[in-house]
Design a protein around this motif. Structure first.
Motif, PDB file in Angstrom:
ATOM      1  N   MET A   6     -38.833  -7.960 -28.750  1.00 30.58           N
ATOM      2  CA  MET A   6     -38.249  -9.016 -29.555  1.00 30.58           C
ATOM      3  C   MET A   6     -36.723  -8.983 -28.959  1.00 30.58           C
ATOM      4  SD  MET A   6     -39.891  -7.751 -33.187  1.00 30.58           S
ATOM      5  CE  MET A   6     -38.815  -9.051 -34.105  1.00 30.58           C
ATOM      6  N   TRP A   7     -36.297 -10.030 -28.894  1.00 34.07           N
ATOM      7  CA  TRP A   7     -35.017 -10.289 -28.343  1.00 34.07           C
ATOM      8  C   TRP A   7     -34.336 -11.200 -29.627  1.00 34.07           C
ATOM      9  CZ3 TRP A   7     -32.210 -14.941 -27.898  1.00 34.07           C
ATOM     10  CH2 TRP A   7     -31.031 -14.985 -26.993  1.00 34.07           C
ATOM     11  N   GLU A   8     -33.111 -10.982 -30.215  1.00 35.80           N
ATOM     12  CA  GLU A   8     -32.529 -11.639 -31.296  1.00 35.80           C
ATOM     13  C   GLU A   8     -31.093 -11.659 -31.146  1.00 35.80           C
ATOM     14  OE1 GLU A   8     -30.659 -11.971 -35.147  1.00 35.80           O
ATOM     15  OE2 GLU A   8     -30.599  -9.914 -34.140  1.00 35.80           O
ATOM     16  N   ALA A   9     -30.603 -12.873 -31.276  1.00 40.27           N
ATOM     17  CA  ALA A   9     -29.286 -13.099 -31.201  1.00 40.27           C
ATOM     18  C   ALA A   9     -28.742 -14.158 -32.284  1.00 40.27           C
ATOM     19  CB  ALA A   9     -28.820 -13.930 -29.789  1.00 40.27           C
ATOM     20  N   ARG A  10     -27.292 -13.880 -32.849  1.00 35.05           N
ATOM     21  CA  ARG A  10     -26.779 -14.716 -33.673  1.00 35.05           C
ATOM     22  C   ARG A  10     -25.936 -15.551 -32.859  1.00 35.05           C
ATOM     23  NH1 ARG A  10     -24.009 -12.924 -39.314  1.00 35.05           N
ATOM     24  NH2 ARG A  10     -23.724 -14.925 -40.054  1.00 35.05           N
ATOM     25  N   ALA A  11     -26.090 -16.885 -32.979  1.00 37.63           N
ATOM     26  CA  ALA A  11     -25.098 -17.820 -32.424  1.00 37.63           C
ATOM     27  C   ALA A  11     -23.617 -18.119 -32.885  1.00 37.63           C
ATOM     28  CB  ALA A  11     -25.595 -19.274 -32.403  1.00 37.63           C
ATOM     29  N   ALA A  12     -22.860 -18.484 -32.091  1.00 35.74           N
ATOM     30  CA  ALA A  12     -21.253 -18.760 -32.800  1.00 35.74           C
ATOM     31  C   ALA A  12     -21.666 -20.049 -33.806  1.00 35.74           C
ATOM     32  CB  ALA A  12     -20.668 -19.149 -31.777  1.00 35.74           C
ATOM     33  N   GLU A  13     -20.869 -19.975 -34.659  1.00 36.15           N
ATOM     34  CA  GLU A  13     -21.026 -20.969 -35.708  1.00 36.15           C
ATOM     35  C   GLU A  13     -21.445 -22.502 -35.230  1.00 36.15           C
ATOM     36  OE1 GLU A  13     -18.626 -22.713 -39.577  1.00 36.15           O
ATOM     37  OE2 GLU A  13     -18.106 -20.908 -38.889  1.00 36.15           O
ATOM     38  N   GLY A  14     -22.317 -22.998 -35.654  1.00 41.29           N
ATOM     39  CA  GLY A  14     -22.569 -24.366 -35.094  1.00 41.29           C
ATOM     40  C   GLY A  14     -23.277 -24.533 -33.981  1.00 41.29           C
ATOM     41  N   ARG A  15     -23.657 -23.388 -33.183  1.00 47.31           N
ATOM     42  CA  ARG A  15     -24.233 -23.501 -31.823  1.00 47.31           C
ATOM     43  C   ARG A  15     -25.594 -22.847 -31.732  1.00 47.31           C
ATOM     44  NH1 ARG A  15     -19.779 -21.991 -27.507  1.00 47.31           N
ATOM     45  NH2 ARG A  15     -21.126 -23.187 -26.217  1.00 47.31           N
ATOM     46  N   GLU A  17     -28.509 -24.293 -32.198  1.00 54.86           N
ATOM     47  CA  GLU A  17     -29.429 -25.251 -31.174  1.00 54.86           C
ATOM     48  C   GLU A  17     -29.111 -25.086 -29.756  1.00 54.86           C
ATOM     49  OE1 GLU A  17     -32.090 -27.114 -32.155  1.00 54.86           O
ATOM     50  OE2 GLU A  17     -31.781 -26.379 -33.942  1.00 54.86           O
ATOM     51  N   GLU A  18     -27.765 -24.803 -29.484  1.00 56.35           N
ATOM     52  CA  GLU A  18     -27.446 -24.621 -27.958  1.00 56.35           C
ATOM     53  C   GLU A  18     -28.025 -23.239 -27.635  1.00 56.35           C
ATOM     54  OE1 GLU A  18     -23.519 -24.269 -25.270  1.00 56.35           O
ATOM     55  OE2 GLU A  18     -23.328 -24.965 -27.328  1.00 56.35           O
ATOM     56  N   LEU A  19     -27.749 -21.982 -28.546  1.00 57.07           N
ATOM     57  CA  LEU A  19     -28.419 -20.968 -28.205  1.00 57.07           C
ATOM     58  C   LEU A  19     -29.927 -20.932 -27.854  1.00 57.07           C
ATOM     59  CD1 LEU A  19     -28.044 -17.728 -27.723  1.00 57.07           C
ATOM     60  CD2 LEU A  19     -28.042 -17.474 -30.143  1.00 57.07           C
ATOM     61  N   ARG A  24     -34.633 -20.754 -24.576  1.00 59.54           N
ATOM     62  CA  ARG A  24     -36.143 -21.138 -23.938  1.00 59.54           C
ATOM     63  C   ARG A  24     -35.872 -21.601 -22.455  1.00 59.54           C
ATOM     64  NH1 ARG A  24     -37.444 -25.395 -28.860  1.00 59.54           N
ATOM     65  NH2 ARG A  24     -38.814 -23.983 -30.006  1.00 59.54           N
ATOM     66  N   ARG A  25     -34.855 -22.025 -21.775  1.00 65.32           N
ATOM     67  CA  ARG A  25     -34.540 -22.039 -20.338  1.00 65.32           C
ATOM     68  C   ARG A  25     -34.866 -20.936 -19.531  1.00 65.32           C
ATOM     69  NH1 ARG A  25     -30.256 -25.295 -22.253  1.00 65.32           N
ATOM     70  NH2 ARG A  25     -28.664 -23.547 -21.237  1.00 65.32           N
ATOM     71  N   GLN A  26     -34.738 -19.665 -20.029  1.00 68.20           N
ATOM     72  CA  GLN A  26     -34.769 -18.443 -19.511  1.00 68.20           C
ATOM     73  C   GLN A  26     -35.904 -18.383 -19.105  1.00 68.20           C
ATOM     74  OE1 GLN A  26     -31.628 -17.166 -18.847  1.00 68.20           O
ATOM     75  NE2 GLN A  26     -31.204 -18.994 -19.772  1.00 68.20           N
ATOM     76  N   GLU A  27     -36.045 -17.910 -17.804  1.00 66.93           N
ATOM     77  CA  GLU A  27     -37.453 -17.739 -16.956  1.00 66.93           C
ATOM     78  C   GLU A  27     -37.382 -16.229 -16.712  1.00 66.93           C
ATOM     79  OE1 GLU A  27     -39.643 -19.654 -15.693  1.00 66.93           O
ATOM     80  OE2 GLU A  27     -38.830 -21.323 -16.710  1.00 66.93           O
ATOM     81  N   LEU A  28     -38.703 -15.642 -16.806  1.00 63.40           N
ATOM     82  CA  LEU A  28     -38.728 -13.972 -16.596  1.00 63.40           C
ATOM     83  C   LEU A  28     -39.390 -13.831 -15.129  1.00 63.40           C
ATOM     84  CD1 LEU A  28     -40.239 -13.551 -20.340  1.00 63.40           C
ATOM     85  CD2 LEU A  28     -37.624 -12.841 -19.480  1.00 63.40           C
ATOM     86  N   THR A  29     -39.151 -12.863 -14.627  1.00 59.25           N
ATOM     87  CA  THR A  29     -39.775 -12.517 -13.410  1.00 59.25           C
ATOM     88  C   THR A  29     -41.208 -12.312 -13.409  1.00 59.25           C
ATOM     89  OG1 THR A  29     -39.375 -10.208 -13.528  1.00 59.25           O
ATOM     90  CG2 THR A  29     -37.603 -11.419 -12.563  1.00 59.25           C
ATOM     91  N   GLU A  30     -41.791 -12.138 -14.651  1.00 59.57           N
ATOM     92  CA  GLU A  30     -43.362 -11.951 -14.835  1.00 59.57           C
ATOM     93  C   GLU A  30     -43.778 -12.861 -16.088  1.00 59.57           C
ATOM     94  OE1 GLU A  30     -45.033  -7.993 -14.596  1.00 59.57           O
ATOM     95  OE2 GLU A  30     -43.080  -7.366 -13.988  1.00 59.57           O
ATOM     96  N   VAL A  45     -31.476 -16.665 -33.647  1.00 54.20           N
ATOM     97  CA  VAL A  45     -32.589 -16.997 -32.600  1.00 54.20           C
ATOM     98  C   VAL A  45     -33.292 -15.890 -32.387  1.00 54.20           C
ATOM     99  CG1 VAL A  45     -33.059 -18.029 -30.185  1.00 54.20           C
ATOM    100  CG2 VAL A  45     -31.308 -19.249 -31.852  1.00 54.20           C
ATOM    101  N   LEU A  46     -34.442 -15.814 -32.223  1.00 50.94           N
ATOM    102  CA  LEU A  46     -35.506 -14.910 -32.154  1.00 50.94           C
ATOM    103  C   LEU A  46     -36.487 -15.360 -31.147  1.00 50.94           C
ATOM    104  CD1 LEU A  46     -36.628 -11.857 -32.725  1.00 50.94           C
ATOM    105  CD2 LEU A  46     -38.059 -13.176 -34.469  1.00 50.94           C
TER     106      LEU A  46
END
Length: 85
Positions: A6-15, A17-19, A24-30, A45-46
């Protein structure tokens, strides 16, 4: 054995959707067995990835986004599946 990362982050205010788009664009090596993205109140975002691996296996994880996109460092957890029920 199935392991969930599980990976969880809190976006800067109003961001949130950008986060979310960034995550979603991040590719994993496997490729995981499954990958799912979530959003929650307070611009959170989780991303959960599921793997057929041991709990202590070395697995690819999402990186940290640029600092200006978040309000704090990413939180990460690793869980072993105990099955349904």
């Amino acid at each position: 054995m199935t392991v969930a990362l599980m990976w969880e982050a809190r976006a800067a205010e109003g961001r949130s959707e950008e986060l979310l788009a960034w995550a979603r664009r991040q590719e994993l090596t496997e490729r995981p067995v499954r990958r799912e993205s979530f959003r929650a109140p307070q611009d959170r975002v989780l991303v959960i990835t599921w793997w057929d691996a041991a709990l202590d296996a070395e697995l690819p994880e999402l990186p940290e986004p640029d600092a200006e996109l978040m309000t704090r460092s990413v939180h990460r957890w690793r869980f072993e599946s105990l099955g349904e029920g």
